[in-house]
Write a protein that holds these residues in place. Structure first.
Motif, short mmCIF file in Angstrom:
data_model
loop_
_atom_site.label_atom_id
_atom_site.label_comp_id
_atom_site.label_asym_id
_atom_site.label_seq_id
_atom_site.Cartn_x
_atom_site.Cartn_y
_atom_site.Cartn_z
N GLN A 169 0.83 -1.20 0.00
CA GLN A 169 0.00 0.00 0.00
C GLN A 169 0.86 1.25 0.00
OE1 GLN A 169 -3.92 0.61 1.10
NE2 GLN A 169 -3.09 2.06 -0.35
N SER A 170 1.88 1.28 0.86
CA SER A 170 2.77 2.44 0.94
C SER A 170 3.53 2.65 -0.35
CB SER A 170 3.75 2.27 2.11
OG SER A 170 3.07 2.26 3.34
N SER A 171 3.92 1.56 -0.98
CA SER A 171 4.64 1.66 -2.26
C SER A 171 3.74 2.28 -3.33
CB SER A 171 5.10 0.27 -2.72
OG SER A 171 5.69 0.33 -4.01
N THR B 227 9.23 4.92 -4.06
CA THR B 227 10.02 6.08 -4.47
C THR B 227 11.10 5.68 -5.47
OG1 THR B 227 9.62 7.21 -2.36
CG2 THR B 227 11.54 7.92 -3.64
N ILE B 228 11.79 4.59 -5.18
CA ILE B 228 12.85 4.10 -6.07
C ILE B 228 12.27 3.66 -7.40
CG2 ILE B 228 14.56 2.26 -6.39
CD1 ILE B 228 15.08 2.41 -3.37
N ILE C 47 15.51 -3.35 -3.16
CA ILE C 47 14.48 -2.74 -2.32
C ILE C 47 13.17 -2.67 -3.09
CG2 ILE C 47 13.76 -0.64 -1.14
CD1 ILE C 47 15.97 -2.04 0.30
N SER C 48 12.14 -3.20 -2.51
CA SER C 48 10.80 -3.12 -3.11
C SER C 48 9.79 -3.01 -1.98
CB SER C 48 10.50 -4.35 -3.97
OG SER C 48 10.48 -5.52 -3.18
N GLY C 49 8.68 -2.38 -2.25
CA GLY C 49 7.67 -2.23 -1.22
C GLY C 49 7.95 -1.05 -0.31
N GLY C 50 6.90 -0.60 0.33
CA GLY C 50 7.01 0.53 1.25
C GLY C 50 7.24 1.83 0.50
N ASP C 51 7.28 2.91 1.26
CA ASP C 51 7.50 4.23 0.67
C ASP C 51 8.83 4.28 -0.06
OD1 ASP C 51 6.48 7.17 0.72
OD2 ASP C 51 8.58 7.33 1.31
N THR D 56 9.52 -0.05 3.90
CA THR D 56 10.11 -1.00 2.95
C THR D 56 9.54 -2.39 3.23
OG1 THR D 56 12.19 -1.82 2.02
CG2 THR D 56 12.11 -1.57 4.40
N ASN D 57 9.77 -3.31 2.30
CA ASN D 57 9.29 -4.67 2.53
C ASN D 57 10.20 -5.37 3.53
OD1 ASN D 57 11.33 -4.56 0.49
ND2 ASN D 57 10.89 -6.69 -0.03
N ILE D 58 9.61 -6.03 4.53
CA ILE D 58 10.39 -6.71 5.55
C ILE D 58 9.91 -8.15 5.72
CG2 ILE D 58 10.91 -4.60 6.83
CD1 ILE D 58 8.72 -5.44 8.84
N SER D 59 10.79 -8.94 6.31
CA SER D 59 10.46 -10.31 6.68
C SER D 59 10.75 -10.44 8.17
CB SER D 59 11.31 -11.30 5.88
OG SER D 59 11.06 -12.63 6.30
N VAL D 60 9.79 -11.00 8.94
CA VAL D 60 9.92 -11.08 10.40
C VAL D 60 9.85 -12.54 10.84
CG1 VAL D 60 8.94 -10.41 12.62
CG2 VAL D 60 8.85 -8.81 10.68
N THR D 61 10.81 -12.93 11.68
CA THR D 61 10.83 -14.28 12.26
C THR D 61 10.84 -14.15 13.77
OG1 THR D 61 12.12 -15.10 10.38
CG2 THR D 61 12.04 -16.49 12.34
#
Length: 455
Positions: A85-87, A276-277, A268-272, A214-219
């Motif tokens: 959504q932010s992207s 932007t990139i 970098i993909s996703g997020g603001d 930004t796109n993140i992965s959480v464990t």
């Protein structure tokens, strides 16, 4: 053997359990409107029974834990959707500004092309008319100015977008540092058997803010959460955070470096930051390339048509436009090679009053250039391209917003606080507390009676 002391112990445990449940229910109600708060519940378990002859006698209740009600899968999906959504929103915001360079009405590249060719057509009636020739030169200058202005307009946002990149990276580093500190607190509280809910709520909010950037992965683990970018670049490992940095590349753009100094911009993909990139490195260059291609091919073709005719003084036609030998930068560097109205090669044979070459000049409005499209067609394609980029980003933003709303509603039904349910729980816990207190009071009376009997 069951005794009054064991009965009192059971009643006391019950009082403590109900008191904790009352406290937790009250805390839930207090935080019903708190962003990111997950409803807490008290987990109870039966104490180990003991034998009284042939009977198994219960020994009361134990408080196992106070836990926050969460669905990790939903949380993960919300983070992913938030990132997308932010992207999309970042792209929409940037593209809406760029789209003003390609208006559908008023002065535009298409209207400047049309005016220029219309002015040239007027020369077919009277090619020697100085006023018409001056108007044609003015139209050429206006067209050049349009190319220059749009090119500058496309190049200008890069500065703003680069500022956004550095700001986003700074915020990512701050949030990663917060997450590492929360991981440390989480580990400490976990080792002491304390309620992890408040720290977990804060950590989830920090991760959601990271997903917006930004796109993140959480464990998840007992040592806290491991957070990486979608490409695997570490941001948080336990109580250690790893800072990203920026550096200026050969094009003047801010590239993103990981903790080892490796360039991860393309990853970098996703997020603001990702959105932007995407605009800065893909969509703007695509538009600029199309604009440069049109400027280069049009000016080259027009100069070629000029060379086939003769100017007002009977000399062989020379270039009207000064254009770069390479496509890149053609729109920005385009200018008139001459401002002399007499230089327009309207004549086909060099004689005064000849208009034979006007047709060759005006034919370029609709004739295919080397790209296969006419100048008019390429101009329209530019408008379509920016419109397509903007429409796609808007469509994605709307679609993801609906999905995100559904996910948040679903999460709310699981983790959210229902005032009605908590109010009902309070009544239940209050009644249980009162009953346990009654047991304590009764046992106390029995103790007093027993002591008086002994005396």
């Amino acid at each position: 053997m069951a005794t009054l002391s064991s009965a009192l112990s059971i009643a006391t445990q019950s009082l403590q359990a109900q008191e904790l449940e009352l406290q937790v229910a009250n805390n839930n109600i207090a935080n019903a409107s708190t962003t990111g708060y997950a409803r807490e519940t008290v987990s109870l378990s039966e104490s180990t029974t003991s034998k009284d002859g042939k009977l198994q006698v219960g020994n009361g209740v134990n408080v196992t834990s106070v836990t926050s009600v969460r669905n990790d899968l939903l949380t993960l999906r919300i983070q992913q959707q938030t990132s997308q959504q932010s992207s999309s929103d970042a792209q929409v915001n940037a593209l809406n500004q760029i789209q003003t360079l390609f208006p559908s009405t008023g002065t535009s590249l298409a209207s400047s092309l049309s005016t220029f060719f219309s002015n040239l057509s007027a020369l077919s009636t009277n090619p020697s008319n100085s006023a018409d020739r001056q108007t044609a030169i003015q139209g050429a200058q206006a067209l050049v100015s349009q190319f220059n202005s749009i090119s500058a307009g496309l190049s200008g946002p890069a500065s703003t977008l680069n500022t956004t990149v550095t700001t986003d990276v700074s915020q990512i580093n701050q949030l990663a540092s917060q997450a590492a500190q929360l991981n440390l607190e989480l580990e400490q509280q976990n080792s002491q058997g304390q309620n992890l809910g408040p720290i977990g709520d804060q950590l989830n909010q920090v991760e959601l803010q990271l997903a917006q950037l930004t796109n993140i992965s959480v464990t998840h683990s007992s040592q806290g959460d491991t957070i990486t970018t979608g490409s695997g670049t570490a941001l948080v490992l336990g109580n250690q955070s790893y800072a990203l940095s920026t550096s200026t590349d050969s094009n003047g753009n801010q590239k993103i470096l990981d903790q080892n100094g490796s360039d991860i911009t393309t990853q970098i993909s996703g997020g603001d930051l990702g959105g932007t990139i995407q605009v800065r490195d893909t969509q703007i260059p695509s538009l600029l390339t199309s604009l440069d291609t049109l400027a280069n091919q049009f000016a080259t073709a027009f100069n070629t048509a000029q060379s086939k005719g003769y100017d007002e003084n009977g000399n062989a036609g020379t270039a009207l436009f000064s254009v770069s030998s390479t496509v890149a930068g053609s729109a920005a560097s385009l200018k008139l090679a001459t401002t002399d109205p007499a230089a327009i090669a309207a004549s086909s044979d060099g004689s005064s009053g000849s208009n034979g070459n006007v047709a060759n000049l005006t034919a370029l409005q609709d004739a295919p250039l080397s790209s296969g499209l006419s100048a008019t067609g390429q101009s329209a394609n530019l408008v379509y391209l920016i419109g397509s980029y903007t429409a796609t980003a808007n469509s994605e933003s709307t679609s993801i917003s609906q999905s995100l709303t559904a996910l948040n509603n679903q999460q709310g039904s699981i983790s959210g606080v229902s005032i009605d349910q908590e109010s009902a729980n309070l009544i239940q816990y209050q009644q249980a507390y009162a009953a346990a207190a009654k047991v304590v009071s009764t046992i106390q009376s029995l103790f007093d009676t027993t002591i008086n009997m002994i005396q």
